[in-house]
Design an enzyme around this catalytic site. Structure first.
Site, short mmCIF file in Angstrom:
data_model
loop_
_atom_site.label_atom_id
_atom_site.label_comp_id
_atom_site.label_asym_id
_atom_site.label_seq_id
_atom_site.Cartn_x
_atom_site.Cartn_y
_atom_site.Cartn_z
N GLY A 128 82.05 70.81 -16.08
CA GLY A 128 82.98 70.23 -14.58
C GLY A 128 84.24 69.73 -14.85
O GLY A 128 85.36 70.45 -14.19
N ALA A 129 84.30 69.00 -15.82
CA ALA A 129 85.59 68.08 -16.02
C ALA A 129 85.64 67.43 -17.04
O ALA A 129 84.54 67.31 -17.87
CB ALA A 129 86.19 67.28 -14.58
N GLU A 131 85.40 67.80 -26.30
CA GLU A 131 84.29 67.12 -26.57
C GLU A 131 83.07 68.43 -26.27
O GLU A 131 83.31 69.24 -25.54
CB GLU A 131 83.82 66.34 -25.28
N HIS A 134 84.36 60.17 -11.27
CA HIS A 134 83.65 60.18 -12.50
C HIS A 134 84.58 60.16 -13.61
O HIS A 134 84.63 59.31 -14.55
CB HIS A 134 82.71 61.14 -12.50
N GLU A 135 85.51 61.15 -13.70
CA GLU A 135 86.28 61.56 -14.69
C GLU A 135 87.16 60.23 -14.81
O GLU A 135 87.50 59.59 -15.85
CB GLU A 135 87.35 62.63 -14.70
#
Length: 884
Positions: free
Chosen positions: A267-268, A127, A303-304
């Site tokens: 971040g991830a 991404e 979140h992920e």
């Protein structure tokens, strides 16, 4: 001068891809300097009239084409066009199979986009547009396919082979190589593809879904680091349970893998079934991570994971809809963290982050709508506006329709658009359909840049005992947008008497009476009248920060003091204290500029005294009350400011408060027991936060006694939170104690890169001694590297954002130091350099001489023909917004 222009991508030009790809098979023959990727695609022309005869255009950058076959027939070079950005086949049938074989060099990929090496391991980041660096494919989010992946590599060097979905087969060759096959049963776009290969330690667990399925959970980490992933695993299981209980969403694969890597631009990443994390947001124990790290890990793991539905099962049609997945998922992780911890404290921290990151962005040269109209490099739009403001819009929507109705709308959205690439219009259709609420004007939140200002004026008539409140909202002009319209605002209010007691008022000329009010504002102006108060009520506005606005009221200092002491809404209590502090700091800055003495009003001292006296009830909340607004926040409130003057004013106020409250601060600090057993709980973290706030303010006194207290705390610390709190305190002094602590810290943690990032960060933000000289010394430190994003952010980002007086030096030397760093980083990682370049946005708020210096510095960067498109886009916008 700037001569290179990049063609923007525009929302209005969107057109679906003319082909569907029902199945994608990938085979990776891994080698660090030459990996061969074979891609087999099954394609069908879409049934659009305009698609008839359309050429097949596949994205691809930096790929060595080895071979290409169509329906098993090798193609000659005359049958395709290989151009800089990809591959074109002009004459293809309506249904066909395409096979390409390419070679790439992961070891040379310092941009960390696509397939690259990190600490001797293969990993990916696709991404937003990284997949085009791996193979030829239509690298856009609305093209979704089923992926089957086979990974082959030498077993000794790369014993673990991972990709998306479920592992369906493994095997080995006689030459020492082995392979693993992965199948993902769910449609996904290319940006969610992931691959990891290397040697790891693992932490394993299981989760039983609400339907009774067993999901195997594994976290892959550096050798010897498995114990530091325990908290992340716990956060993952809590996230899975929470999403089932609150949103009714169950996990849909047999396994869930997370991998920690040390070199990561973000971040991830929520890749389906294979999340890849920056190690800084996954690894923690009490000796290496602070409470802020634990909170961040909890939030980012959630979140992920939540992206599995809000982003993966339902993705975005194009990158203009990015906030559809990111803003919604930030809201979900905020709600999760609020349920795990103190909801009031979490809300205040989220507002602080919004104001620190997004409000400045929304008022400067980089301002853009939550759904932008165009972009040059989509990497540059992973911004606070997309994430944090996007989350606030979701919260506004929930407040307007009510929580239960909102959850109905969210579930309608998930069910209606499962397996598709959706738009913001689809999201709003789901909300309107499920709730029956027309949500007039809600689209403007997505389409208009800028932070709305809400002016609230109250007027009490003693004779009629009627309170009139007039609201007026407006949104300032931003680059490319003028004449903004109103946006729907949920205004949460309550009333208090002169004694601080809550009041129940009646809406004038009605029988409607309440203690708390939620008023939807759907116009530029609104007037309300209330009855039932024998004396002038004090109005508590925007309780819980019910909308992301800048609030302007006609509250007196006495009104603010009463709300700070008595309001039953924690956010308004905190906000009232902060408002008193802002007025004090700006007033002192003005006095100092005029050569006058600094004074602290009694209202501020009393507010701090009140926080200390009630600290035992909620230590985490008290800790927030004891923190003054920082210089960066004050810069937003004073146009054409002098950051050095603001820093001096803040230091003066802190010193006066430390002197006035020494007894209370010392007593509160003494209640903390540094020898107590560590707990990562919110309650224990709150006690440490209160100790840190007291120590921070005590150190502002500048006394040797305070320095000694900080030094003793540092060497007695049994956890990283206490150690960093003490080191922050010592950084206010400089001198032998500070440098002795820094040396001891480095000696103890020199082999732990994540902890050493803290060593860099605390020095980069320290205002003692000569901050710029410190910055230059750290740049030449042997442990500083341009190739690790965490290290670059720990030095460059911390200095420019956390040390504004040094960055905005009157001689421009701070600008030049960061510009030199940007130029060096840009040569290897344009996305990281562009993100670092956003720090120059703050130059739009300083005085004219500083702006001219900044503009000259940016000009020298923009004159570089080699500057990456990412960095050029960011710096050009900032340049155009500066005086000169």
């Amino acid at each position: 001068m700037r001569t290179q222009e990049n063609i923007p991508v525009r929302l209005q030009d969107y057109r679906p891809f003319p082909f569907a790809i029902s199945h994608t098979s990938l085979v990776f023959d891994l080698a660090p300097s030459r990996t061969v990727v074979t891609a087999r695609l099954i394609l069908d022309r879409r049934p659009f009239e305009w698609a008839n005869g359309e050429a097949l255009r596949l994205d691809g950058i930096g790929l060595e084409l080895i071979s290409i076959e169509l329906d098993g027939r090798p193609l000659t070079p005359q049958e395709y066009v290989l151009e800089e950005g990809g591959l074109i086949l002009k004459d293809v049938p309506d249904s066909f199979k395409l096979e390409t074989k390419v070679a790439i060099n992961p070891a040379a990929n310092t941009a960390l986009s696509g397939l690259y090496m990190s600490a001797g391991r293969f990993c990916t980041q696709c991404e937003a547009e990284g997949f085009r660096h791996i193979t030829f494919w239509p690298d856009r989010p609305d093209v979704m396919s089923r992926f089957h992946v086979r990974v082959e590599a030498p077993e000794v060097e790369f014993p673990t082979l991972l990709s998306n979905g479920n592992r369906v087969a493994i095997g080995a060759y006689e030459d020492g190589r082995h392979w693993a096959a992965w199948d993902d049963p769910h449609l996904k776009p290319s940006y969610l593809f992931a691959l990891v290969a290397g040697g790891f330690d693992t932490l394993e667990d299981q989760f039983i879904t609400r339907s009774g399925r067993t999901v195997d959970l594994t976290i892959y980490v550096d050798k010897g680091a498995a114990s530091r992933a325990i908290y992340a695993m716990d956060a993952l299981k809590r996230s899975m349970k929470w999403d089932e209980e609150v949103f009714g969403r169950e996990y849909d694969l047999d396994i869930f893998n997370i991998v920690a890597v040390s070199d990561f631009n973000f971040g991830a990443m929520e890749n389906k079934g294979l999340n890849i994390f920056n190690s800084a947001l996954l690894l923690a124990d009490e000796t290496t991570a602070t409470d802020a790290d634990y909170e961040a890990i909890e939030a980012v793991v959630a979140h992920e994971y939540f992206h599995n539905w809000s982003g993966n099962r339902v993705t975005c049609r194009d990158w203009f809809q990015l906030s559809l997945k990111e803003g919604f998922t930030v809201f979900r992780d905020q709600e999760f963290s609020a349920d795990q911890r103190s909801r009031a404290v979490k809300r205040i921290k989220d507002v602080k982050a919004l104001r620190a990151r997004q409000f400045p962005e929304d008022s400067g040269p980089l301002a853009h709508p939550v759904r932008p109209k165009s972009y040059v490099k989509i990497d540059n739009f992973y911004t606070a506006t997309i994430y944090e403001k996007g989350a606030e819009i979701i919260r506004v929507l929930q407040t307007l329709v009510g929580r239960d109705a909102f959850l109905d709308g969210a579930n309608f959205y998930f069910d209606e658009y499962d397996g598709t690439a959706a738009t913001i219009e689809d999201w709003l259709y789901a909300m309107r359909t499920a709730t029956g609420n027309p949500l007039h004007g809600i689209e403007r939140w997505y389409d208009q840049a800028g932070t709305p200002s809400l002016e609230a004026t109250s007027d009490y008539d003693d004779q009629t005992q009627r309170l009139t409140i007039r609201f007026q909202q407006s949104t300032p002009d931003t680059p490319g947008q003028t004449a903004k319209s109103w946006v729907p605002l949920p205004i949460s209010m309550a009333f208090f008497g002169p004694d601080g007691a809550p009041l129940q008022l009646r809406l004038a000329d009605t029988d409607v009476a309440a203690d708390d009010w939620l008023i939807p504002m759907a116009s530029s102006t609104l007037e309300l009248q209330f009855e039932g108060a024998a004396e002038r009520p004090i109005v508590s506005y925007m309780r819980g920060f019910s909308a992301p606005v800048r609030l302007i009221t006609n509250h007196s200092d006495a009104d603010l003091a009463l709300l700070a002491a008595c309001d039953t809404d924690p956010f308004v209590r905190w906000e009232s204290t902060q408002t008193i502090a802002r007025k004090t700091l700006l007033g002192v800055a003005k006095s100092l500029a005029a050569g006058q003495e600094a004074e602290v009003p009694q209202d501020l001292s009393r507010a701090f005294q009140g926080a200390l006296s009630a600290a035992a009830q909620d230590p985490a909340f008290a800790a927030l009350l004891l923190r003054l607004p920082d210089v960066s926040e004050l810069m937003q409130l004073q146009p054409a400011c002098d950051p050095s003057n603001l820093q001096t004013a803040r230091a003066s106020v802190r010193r006066l408060l430390a002197d006035q409250l020494d007894k209370e601060l010392s007593a509160c600090f003494a209640l903390y027991d540094p020898a107590q057993a560590f707990s990562a709980s919110a309650a224990a973290a709150g006690q440490r936060a209160l100790m840190a706030a007291c120590l921070d303010l005590l150190c502002a006194s500048g006394t040797d006694r305070a320095a000694m207290r900080a030094e003793n705390t540092f060497f007695a610390a049994r956890n990283m939170t206490d150690m960093m709190s003490a080191l922050d305190g010592l950084s206010q002094f400089g001198g032998p104690r500070y440098h002795g602590a820094l040396a001891a810290f480095k000696d103890k943690f020199s082999d732990n890169a994540l902890v050493m990032d803290k060593w860099f960060r605390v020095q980069a933000m320290a205002v003692c001694e000569d901050p710029l000289e410190t910055f230059m010394k750290l740049r030449s430190d042997p442990s500083f590297t341009l190739l690790n994003p965490n290290r670059v952010r720990a030095l460059g980002g911390a200095f420019a954002s956390g040390n504004p007086a040094a960055f905005h030096r009157v001689d421009g030397a701070g600008y030049q130091a960061i510009a030199d760093l940007i130029a060096d980083v840009d040569s290897t990682n344009g996305a990281l350099a562009a993100r670092l370049g956003t720090v120059f946005e703050s130059c739009s708020r300083v005085n004219e001489p500083r702006q001219r210096l900044a503009k000259t510095t940016l000009q020298s960067l923009l004159d570089r023909n080699s500057l990456s498109p990412n960095t050029r886009e960011i710096l050009s916008k900032i340049y155009d917004g500066l005086i000169g």
